[in-house]
Write an enzyme that holds these catalytic residues in place. Structure first.
Site, PDB file in Angstrom:
ATOM      1  N   THR A  58      37.376  71.941 -50.014  1.00  0.00           N
ATOM      2  CA  THR A  58      36.228  72.483 -49.023  1.00  0.00           C
ATOM      3  C   THR A  58      35.105  70.990 -50.302  1.00  0.00           C
ATOM      4  O   THR A  58      35.046  69.863 -50.065  1.00  0.00           O
ATOM      5  CB  THR A  58      35.313  72.925 -48.847  1.00  0.00           C
ATOM      6  OG1 THR A  58      36.217  74.000 -48.019  1.00  0.00           O
ATOM      7  CG2 THR A  58      34.214  72.360 -48.499  1.00  0.00           C
TER       8      THR A  58
ATOM      9  N   TYR B 255      35.693  70.379 -40.742  1.00  0.00           N
ATOM     10  CA  TYR B 255      35.208  69.746 -41.349  1.00  0.00           C
ATOM     11  C   TYR B 255      36.820  69.390 -42.145  1.00  0.00           C
ATOM     12  O   TYR B 255      37.535  70.220 -41.782  1.00  0.00           O
ATOM     13  CB  TYR B 255      34.701  69.963 -42.639  1.00  0.00           C
ATOM     14  CG  TYR B 255      33.918  70.605 -43.127  1.00  0.00           C
ATOM     15  CD1 TYR B 255      33.891  71.709 -43.269  1.00  0.00           C
ATOM     16  CD2 TYR B 255      35.363  70.943 -44.103  1.00  0.00           C
ATOM     17  CE1 TYR B 255      33.920  73.555 -43.561  1.00  0.00           C
ATOM     18  CE2 TYR B 255      35.379  72.013 -45.165  1.00  0.00           C
ATOM     19  CZ  TYR B 255      35.080  73.558 -44.517  1.00  0.00           C
ATOM     20  OH  TYR B 255      34.825  74.222 -45.602  1.00  0.00           O
TER      21      TYR B 255
ATOM     22  N   SER C 274      43.174  74.348 -49.467  1.00  0.00           N
ATOM     23  CA  SER C 274      44.383  75.297 -50.305  1.00  0.00           C
ATOM     24  C   SER C 274      44.908  76.341 -50.038  1.00  0.00           C
ATOM     25  O   SER C 274      45.517  77.266 -50.543  1.00  0.00           O
ATOM     26  CB  SER C 274      43.398  76.376 -51.348  1.00  0.00           C
ATOM     27  OG  SER C 274      42.558  77.100 -50.997  1.00  0.00           O
TER      28      SER C 274
ATOM     29  N   THR D 272      38.647  76.836 -51.944  1.00  0.00           N
ATOM     30  CA  THR D 272      38.025  78.404 -51.588  1.00  0.00           C
ATOM     31  C   THR D 272      38.974  78.976 -50.950  1.00  0.00           C
ATOM     32  O   THR D 272      38.875  80.827 -51.454  1.00  0.00           O
ATOM     33  CB  THR D 272      36.766  79.036 -51.165  1.00  0.00           C
ATOM     34  OG1 THR D 272      36.686  78.580 -50.080  1.00  0.00           O
ATOM     35  CG2 THR D 272      35.424  77.769 -51.592  1.00  0.00           C
ATOM     36  N   ASP D 273      39.700  79.433 -49.944  1.00  0.00           N
ATOM     37  CA  ASP D 273      41.154  80.364 -49.837  1.00  0.00           C
ATOM     38  C   ASP D 273      41.436  80.975 -50.475  1.00  0.00           C
ATOM     39  O   ASP D 273      42.069  82.189 -50.648  1.00  0.00           O
ATOM     40  CB  ASP D 273      41.222  79.849 -48.471  1.00  0.00           C
ATOM     41  CG  ASP D 273      40.479  79.251 -46.879  1.00  0.00           C
ATOM     42  OD1 ASP D 273      41.012  78.870 -46.119  1.00  0.00           O
ATOM     43  OD2 ASP D 273      39.131  79.525 -46.905  1.00  0.00           O
TER      44      ASP D 273
ATOM     45  N   GLU E  67      48.942 109.578 -52.976  1.00  0.00           N
ATOM     46  CA  GLU E  67      49.526 109.645 -52.047  1.00  0.00           C
ATOM     47  C   GLU E  67      50.567 109.504 -51.775  1.00  0.00           C
ATOM     48  O   GLU E  67      51.423 109.604 -50.528  1.00  0.00           O
ATOM     49  CB  GLU E  67      48.518 107.634 -50.970  1.00  0.00           C
ATOM     50  CG  GLU E  67      46.926 108.346 -50.260  1.00  0.00           C
ATOM     51  CD  GLU E  67      47.168 110.214 -49.915  1.00  0.00           C
ATOM     52  OE1 GLU E  67      45.367 110.016 -49.896  1.00  0.00           O
ATOM     53  OE2 GLU E  67      47.192 109.840 -49.002  1.00  0.00           O
TER      54      GLU E  67
HETATM   55  N1  DGL Z   1      41.378  75.040 -46.149  1.00  0.00           N
HETATM   56  C1  DGL Z   1      40.446  75.812 -47.479  1.00  0.00           C
HETATM   57  C2  DGL Z   1      40.688  75.539 -48.434  1.00  0.00           C
HETATM   58  O1  DGL Z   1      40.880  74.454 -49.241  1.00  0.00           O
HETATM   59  C3  DGL Z   1      38.622  75.431 -46.609  1.00  0.00           C
HETATM   60  C4  DGL Z   1      38.228  76.413 -47.600  1.00  0.00           C
HETATM   61  C5  DGL Z   1      37.283  75.695 -48.774  1.00  0.00           C
HETATM   62  O2  DGL Z   1      37.764  74.828 -50.030  1.00  0.00           O
HETATM   63  O3  DGL Z   1      35.899  76.490 -48.951  1.00  0.00           O
HETATM   64  O4  DGL Z   1      40.384  76.258 -49.280  1.00  0.00           O
END
Ligand code: DGL
Length: 357
Positions: free
Chosen positions: A40, A54, A87, A120-121, A314
């Protein structure tokens, strides 16, 4: 004529002094390389209020750098576009490509630190993978954003500026791979994306983040205790692929379909994201036992998100010859198990690794 010559000489003198001053200033700045991978932070939306829906991974590294001219005042920055992806699509091959590039660059005395821009993913996963395989004490900072570059109050530019400041700070060295988002500094091992869309999504809930970045200056308040980077036994130099390790998620009334399918698909390791303290549902346990009997390494983790999965708690791990994930999330336990399997299939040795890294 004499006047013209002396004016020319004076001008040359001033230019020389100016050039010398710029060179001296540049020489004092840290050399930081930005490795861009997409996400992003490199995303664009249809309007300035488009913060969901987006397109990620559309803006190149030179544009990211050009959008934050302040960066050039605090570091000598070079940029490389390693790859350009959202990502959620990152592959083992891209992890190896990125990690090998990081190690090659950090081996050069001319490079003081590295920033990796990333979606971020899976940012937390890449950060932890690098935390285990980077062979340098120099700062490596992974950064992303939650709003695309075209959005009102986009968080990418300030996150990138902060990440470059952090990567150029000697005090950041020796702390393992760091995640710098939202004015916070997190250690790679314990940080996780905790919200689907908000700018404060990266959290280290119970074990705590390690510092802040305020006014572009990093402030550290705690350090990491587990081994990382130069203090790990993992060496990428001989690695071109990574073993297949998968995660099976537990929930009410779960059966054994996922476990059996993953084993049939060739998993060399299985992380069970158990409920609670890593509990094994009765309908899943036989499939995990059978997997172990076939030589698959089984790690008991928890979907809960915080806390220690207790060995022999467990389940009787000694008897089942299972490994427990300690406090690692299922997705990070998978990464450590992948690397562990490049060294050994001894569950005793692998359990040691889970208590070391
Ligand atoms: N498609 C997600 C990624 O590339 C977008 C989220 C982001 O980068 O914040 O991880």
């Amino acid at each position: 004529m004499l006047f013209a010559r002396s004016a020319h000489a004076a001008l040359c003198g001033v230019l020389f002094l100016f050039a010398a001053a710029v060179q001296a200033q540049t020489a004092k700045l840290p050399n930081v390389t930005i490795l861009a991978t997409g996400g992003t932070i490199a995303g664009t939306g249809a309007t300035s209020t488009t913060t969901v829906g987006y397109t990620a991974a559309t803006v190149g590294v030179q544009s990211l750098i050009a959008a934050v001219p302040e960066i050039t005042k605090v570091a000598n920055v070079t940029g490389e576009q390693v790859f350009q992806i959202a990502s959620e699509n990152i592959s083992d091959a891209q992890w190896l490509q990125l990690a090998k590039r990081v190690n090659l660059l950090l081996a050069q005395s001319s490079v003081d630190g590295i920033v990796i821009t990333h979606g971020t993913d899976t940012l937390e996963e890449t950060a932890y993978f690098l935390n285990l395989v980077v062979k340098s004490r120099k700062p490596v900072v992974v950064v992303g954003s939650m709003r695309p570059s075209t959005a009102l109050s986009a968080d990418g530019p300030i996150n990138l500026y902060n990440a470059v400041r952090l990567a150029g700070t000697p005090e950041a060295a020796g702390r393992g791979v760091l995640v710098a988002m939202n004015d916070q500094i997190h250690a790679a091992r314990d940080v996780t994306k905790a919200n689907t869309t908000t700018a404060d999504t990266f959290r280290t809930t119970e074990l705590g983040m390690i510092g802040y970045i305020q006014g572009g200056k990093p402030f550290f308040y705690r350090d990491v205790t587990r081994n990382h980077t130069v203090d790990t036994e993992f060496d990428l130099a001989k690695l071109d692929t990574l073993p297949q390790v998968d995660v099976a998620y537990a929930y009410a009334n779960v059966g054994d379909v996922a476990v059996n399918a993953l084993v049939a698909a060739g998993a060399k390791g299985l992380v069970h994201a158990g409920v609670g303290n890593g509990s094994l549902p009765a309908k899943t346990k036989p499939a995990l036992v059978a997997a172990r009997a076939k030589g698959v390494i089984v790690v008991r983790a928890s979907r809960v998100g915080q806390g220690i999965v207790a060995r022999n708690g467990e389940a009787n791990d000694d008897q089942l010859d299972f490994v427990v994930a300690d406090t690692l999330s299922p997705q990070k336990a998978r990464i450590l198990l992948m690397l562990a399997l490049t060294k050994t299939t001894s569950t005793k040795e692998i359990q040691r690794m889970f208590y070391t890294y």
